[in-house]
Design an enzyme around this catalytic site. Structure first.
Site, PDB file in Angstrom:
ATOM      1  N   ASP A 179      -6.749  -6.467   4.718  1.00 48.07           N
ATOM      2  CA  ASP A 179      -6.069  -5.179   4.750  1.00 48.07           C
ATOM      3  C   ASP A 179      -5.953  -4.688   6.183  1.00 48.07           C
ATOM      4  OD1 ASP A 179      -5.016  -2.760   4.063  1.00 48.07           O
ATOM      5  OD2 ASP A 179      -6.769  -2.024   2.968  1.00 48.07           O
ATOM      6  N   MET A 211     -11.493  -5.489   5.863  1.00 44.86           N
ATOM      7  CA  MET A 211     -10.605  -4.650   6.678  1.00 44.86           C
ATOM      8  C   MET A 211     -10.331  -5.382   7.992  1.00 44.86           C
ATOM      9  SD  MET A 211      -9.829  -1.734   5.135  1.00 44.86           S
ATOM     10  CE  MET A 211      -8.821  -1.331   6.536  1.00 44.86           C
ATOM     11  N   SER A 238       0.825  -1.207   0.000  1.00 45.68           N
ATOM     12  CA  SER A 238       0.000   0.000   0.000  1.00 45.68           C
ATOM     13  C   SER A 238       0.859   1.257   0.000  1.00 45.68           C
ATOM     14  CB  SER A 238      -0.892   0.026   1.240  1.00 45.68           C
ATOM     15  OG  SER A 238      -1.421   1.324   1.408  1.00 45.68           O
ATOM     16  N   MET A 244     -11.767   4.828   0.380  1.00 39.16           N
ATOM     17  CA  MET A 244     -12.332   5.026   1.724  1.00 39.16           C
ATOM     18  C   MET A 244     -12.915   6.428   1.730  1.00 39.16           C
ATOM     19  SD  MET A 244      -9.322   3.194   3.844  1.00 39.16           S
ATOM     20  CE  MET A 244      -8.302   3.248   2.390  1.00 39.16           C
ATOM     21  N   ASP A 303      -4.611   3.633  -1.279  1.00 41.84           N
ATOM     22  CA  ASP A 303      -5.597   3.945  -0.244  1.00 41.84           C
ATOM     23  C   ASP A 303      -6.066   5.381  -0.411  1.00 41.84           C
ATOM     24  OD1 ASP A 303      -5.930   1.594   1.411  1.00 41.84           O
ATOM     25  OD2 ASP A 303      -3.800   1.817   1.904  1.00 41.84           O
ATOM     26  N   HIS A 322      -8.475   1.352  -3.421  1.00 44.46           N
ATOM     27  CA  HIS A 322      -9.344   1.135  -2.257  1.00 44.46           C
ATOM     28  C   HIS A 322      -9.900   2.498  -1.841  1.00 44.46           C
ATOM     29  CE1 HIS A 322      -9.468  -0.167   2.299  1.00 44.46           C
ATOM     30  NE2 HIS A 322     -10.672   0.064   1.802  1.00 44.46           N
ATOM     31  N   HIS A 336      -1.390  -1.079  -4.142  1.00 38.38           N
ATOM     32  CA  HIS A 336      -2.642  -0.742  -3.453  1.00 38.38           C
ATOM     33  C   HIS A 336      -2.676   0.762  -3.168  1.00 38.38           C
ATOM     34  CE1 HIS A 336      -6.090  -1.802  -0.879  1.00 38.38           C
ATOM     35  NE2 HIS A 336      -5.602  -0.984   0.043  1.00 38.38           N
ATOM     36  N   MET A 384      -8.346   8.317   0.650  1.00 42.75           N
ATOM     37  CA  MET A 384      -9.090   8.730   1.855  1.00 42.75           C
ATOM     38  C   MET A 384      -9.528  10.188   1.715  1.00 42.75           C
ATOM     39  SD  MET A 384      -6.712   7.098   4.803  1.00 42.75           S
ATOM     40  CE  MET A 384      -6.109   5.402   4.691  1.00 42.75           C
TER      41      MET A 384
HETATM   42  C1  DX5 Z   1      -5.843   1.371   6.134  1.00 40.52           C
HETATM   43  C2  DX5 Z   1      -5.482   0.976   4.732  1.00 40.52           C
HETATM   44  C3  DX5 Z   1      -4.439  -0.078   4.630  1.00 40.52           C
HETATM   45  C4  DX5 Z   1      -3.124   0.266   5.270  1.00 40.52           C
HETATM   46  C5  DX5 Z   1      -2.550  -0.993   5.851  1.00 40.52           C
HETATM   47  O1  DX5 Z   1      -6.987   2.160   6.111  1.00 40.52           O
HETATM   48  O2  DX5 Z   1      -6.626   0.546   4.033  1.00 40.52           O
HETATM   49  O3  DX5 Z   1      -4.242  -0.440   3.265  1.00 40.52           O
HETATM   50  O4  DX5 Z   1      -2.203   0.803   4.361  1.00 40.52           O
HETATM   51  O5  DX5 Z   1      -1.396  -0.663   6.554  1.00 40.52           O
HETATM   52  P1  DX5 Z   1      -0.631  -1.717   7.465  1.00 40.52           P
HETATM   53  O6  DX5 Z   1      -0.224  -2.851   6.579  1.00 40.52           O
HETATM   54  O7  DX5 Z   1       0.524  -0.936   8.000  1.00 40.52           O
HETATM   55  O8  DX5 Z   1      -1.594  -2.159   8.538  1.00 40.52           O
HETATM   56 ZN    ZN Z   2      -6.369  -0.317   1.905  1.00 41.64          ZN
END
Ligand code: DX5
Ligand code: ZN
Length: 217
Positions: free
Chosen positions: A175, A137, A8, A68, A35, A66, A33, A37
């Site tokens: 994840d 998640m 990610s 969010m 993320d 992904h 990946h 947000m």
């Molecule tokens: C959290 C993200 C994850 C995050 C995971 O909201 O969706 O993808 O990057 O990070 P680690 O592997 O450090 O838990």
């Molecule tokens: Zn993610």
């Protein structure tokens, strides 16, 4: 079967995403990946579709987005145009899930649904035949570096069972909190894709880390 590894970019150096994607390729991980947000669905803000579009010409890896965000239907078209391969949005953020999955499929992309730790797999039961990926998640979304919530692994096992009983073929990704000491628990539960943020970008030897996560060493 050996799992797909999806590092990610949330844990990468935000001033040099290009090198981060190179390091993913060199480590023999298969997916990148993203993320995304919005500071509303989750308290953090990261990046938008332009990052996907700018990196697209530099990489042939699978771009796994992904979302969010609230109202994912408003920005899904931008990520389609930007060149994402997989687009996953949250069940908790969308009412018209079938419509949005269809929109993603119509563009030739893979479509996924994600659920936060306290959302039951039953909430997406009726949607399972229409999706390619279920992203479970295993931490509360918003931040990297958190400890996995072990109860979430039960949901992975339930999804494996539901998939088998119904003859479906969606992939299950996990994840949050995936690192060398926990990877076997995700694999044993039946995860097909391991997303990893901090473990990957903190690792000195990234190819070795990928091998360990896949249990090849
Ligand atoms: C959290 C993200 C994850 C995050 C995971 O909201 O969706 O993808 O990057 O990070 P680690 O592997 O450090 O838990
Ligand atoms: Zn993610």
């Amino acid at each position: 079967m050996e799992p797909v590894i999806a590092p990610s970019l949330l844990s990468a150096d935000f001033s040099d995403f290009s090198s981060a994607v190179d390091s993913i390729k060199r480590a023999h991980a298969e997916w990148v990946h993203f993320d995304v947000m919005d500071g509303s669905f989750v308290p953090n803000i990261t990046f938008g579709h332009k990052l996907v579009s700018d990196l697209r010409s530099k990489s042939d890896l699978i771009f796994d987005v992904h979302l969010m965000v609230e109202k994912p239907e408003q920005i899904v078209p931008r990520f389609i145009e930007a060149g994402a391969d997989n687009i996953t949005f949250h069940a908790e953020a969308s009412v018209h899930i079938h419509h949005l999955l269809s929109m993603i499929h119509y563009s030739g992309k893979k479509a996924g649904i994600s659920i936060v730790p306290t959302t039951s797999v039953l909430a997406i039961e009726e949607a399972l035949p229409f999706m390619d990926i279920v992203l479970v998640m295993t931490v509360n979304p918003g931040f990297s570096g958190q400890d996995m919530i072990p109860e979430c692994l039960e949901k992975v096992k339930k999804l494996v069972k539901m998939r088998e009983e119904r003859g479906l073929s969606f992939q299950i990704s996990v994840d949050g909190g995936v690192h060398t000491a926990t990877a076997h628990r995700f694999r044993d539960a039946g995860a097909d894709i391991l997303i990893t943020g901090s473990a990957f970008f903190d690792a000195e030897d990234k190819p070795a880390l990928v091998k360990k996560l896949k249990a090849l060493v």
